[in-house]
Design an enzyme around this catalytic site. Structure first.
Site, PDB file in Angstrom:
ATOM      1  CB  VAL A  19      -0.952  -0.006   1.223  1.00 30.62           C
ATOM      2  CG1 VAL A  19      -1.681   1.320   1.346  1.00 30.62           C
ATOM      3  CG2 VAL A  19      -1.938  -1.163   1.119  1.00 30.62           C
ATOM      4  CE1 TYR A 140      -3.007  -6.216  10.892  1.00 33.47           C
ATOM      5  CE2 TYR A 140      -5.271  -6.561  10.177  1.00 33.47           C
ATOM      6  CZ  TYR A 140      -4.033  -5.973  10.001  1.00 33.47           C
ATOM      7  OH  TYR A 140      -3.822  -5.143   8.934  1.00 33.47           O
ATOM      8  N   PRO A 167      -9.779  -0.498   3.441  1.00 33.22           N
ATOM      9  CG  PRO A 167      -7.551  -0.285   2.839  1.00 33.22           C
ATOM     10  CD  PRO A 167      -8.464  -0.257   4.022  1.00 33.22           C
ATOM     11  CG  ASP A 273     -16.680 -23.212  -0.675  1.00 33.25           C
ATOM     12  OD1 ASP A 273     -15.703 -23.352  -1.412  1.00 33.25           O
ATOM     13  OD2 ASP A 273     -17.839 -23.532  -0.985  1.00 33.25           O
TER      14      ASP A 273
END
Ligand SMILES: NC(=O)c1ccc[n+]([C@@H]2O[C@H](COP(=O)([O-])OP(=O)(O)OC[C@H]3O[C@@H](n4cnc5c(N)ncnc54)[C@H](OP(=O)(O)O)[C@@H]3O)[C@@H](O)[C@H]2O)c1
Length: 319
Positions: A19, A140, A167, A273
């Protein structure tokens, strides 16, 4: 004439990361702008005294905070202490030094992965803290939420323009292509490329291929961040995404097409998934006057070229 910015100096924290380097690319060529960057070996952002000293010396007018300890599920799960303490320390040191030295604008980088595990889709900004977090990256997420909230509190209590961006999944130059630790999009670029080179008849993707995900090119993110630091009354935090999702199978087909892989795509439904859909609502971002510009196919094509040139140069990031 080159474009200008409302500020004459800007500190980009984490400028060597995916970034931060995109933000630096976006800021290059802006007239009368002093870009301030320090590598970790020059300035450890966890060292509050050194950070304050740097702010006193350099006197940046604006800051984009793109430094963080980031990692995948495995690293997050195994090292929650490091993910929490390193992120908290670096954020606290930088945000408070910015306030003490009169920084006019501070943009903190959050992430849509800090929204709750069962956030309503598409995710709106008011979903933050609305229900329990994803346990695998809780440390986090909590650290990041503290950074975001601290910016909000500084703004509310002291009237300074400290705010955040959230983001979605990013891709583009500087991405991580590690065979096990990379995100789905760069992982697929690598796998389809290697399958093409080896002449393999098929590539197998994990799961059913039906979960839907959203992706944003990191250069679009950088453009959005530069927009956000220039508007008069930014939201405390705002989603930055493409606002469009596609299935993992559709993504695989797109990447195979860009890479030129002509074999078949197989699915392995015995593999998990993950969550069925992850998409951000970008209405608030649109209201501020910004739209994503890089289409997914075009973005993947330029990213693949970047992957190829880094592979040839031996500079591919795989950590
Ligand atoms: N990549 C994505 O898909 C994504 C999506 C959503 C949000 N974000 C957010 O965007 C931000 C940046 O992510 P990224 O993908 O650019 O990460 P990245 O590529 O790993 O870059 C992070 C940078 O921060 C630096 N850094 C970390 N701790 C530091 C410290 N204590 N002192 C000095 N520098 C330090 C790192 O330096 P070293 O290289 O020396 O370690 C690295 O250059 C993060 O807040 C992340 O949550 C990223």
């Amino acid at each position: 004439m080159n474009p200008t910015l409302n500020y004459q100096s800007i500190f980009v924290a984490g400028h060597r990361g995916m970034v931060g380097s995109a933000v630096c690319r976006r800021l290059q060529g802006i007239d009368d702008l002093r870009m301030i960057t320090y590598s970790r070996s020059e300035l450890d952002l966890e060292d509050a005294a050194a950070v304050l000293d740097m702010f006193q010396q350099e006197q940046p007018e604006a800051v984009v905070f793109a430094a963080a300890r980031v990692g995948g599920i495995h690293a997050n799960n195994q090292y929650p202490v490091e993910f929490m303490t390193e992120n908290l320390n670096a954020q606290l040191a930088t945000i408070s030094a910015a306030y003490k030295t009169g920084v006019k604008r501070f943009l903190f980088l959050g992430s849509t992965c800090i929204y709750p595990r069962m956030a309503k889709q598409p995710i709106t900004e008011d979903q933050l803290l609305a229900s329990p977090l994803e346990p695998t990256n809780e440390a986090y997420a909590l650290a990041k939420i503290c950074g975001l909230k601290l910016c909000q509190y500084y703004r509310r209590q002291h009237g300074v323009l400290f705010h955040s961006a959230m983001p979605t999944n990013l891709y583009g130059p500087g991405d991580n292509y590690h065979p096990q630790h990379s995100h789905v999009l760069p992982a697929m670029i690598r796998r389809f490329h290697e399958a093409k080179e080896a002449g393999l008849p098929s590539v197998t993707i994990w799961g059913t291929g039906s979960p839907r995900r959203e992706f944003l090119h990191v250069d679009d993110l950088a453009d959005a961040l530069v927009h956000l630091i220039q508007i008069a009354d930014p939201p405390d935090w705002v989603n930055v995404g493409s606002g469009k999702d596609l299935s993992i199978l559709e993504l695989a087909e797109l990447i195979a097409d860009v890479v030129g892989f002509e074999g078949t795509i197989e699915k392995d439904p015995s593999k998990p998934d993950g969550t069925p859909r992850k998409l951000t609502d970008i209405s608030l971002l649109r209201q501020t006057g910004w739209e994503p510009k890089i289409g997914l196919k075009e973005g993947i094509a330029t990213t693949y070229q970047d992957f190829l040139s880094n592979s040839v140069a031996g500079t591919l990031r795989a950590v």
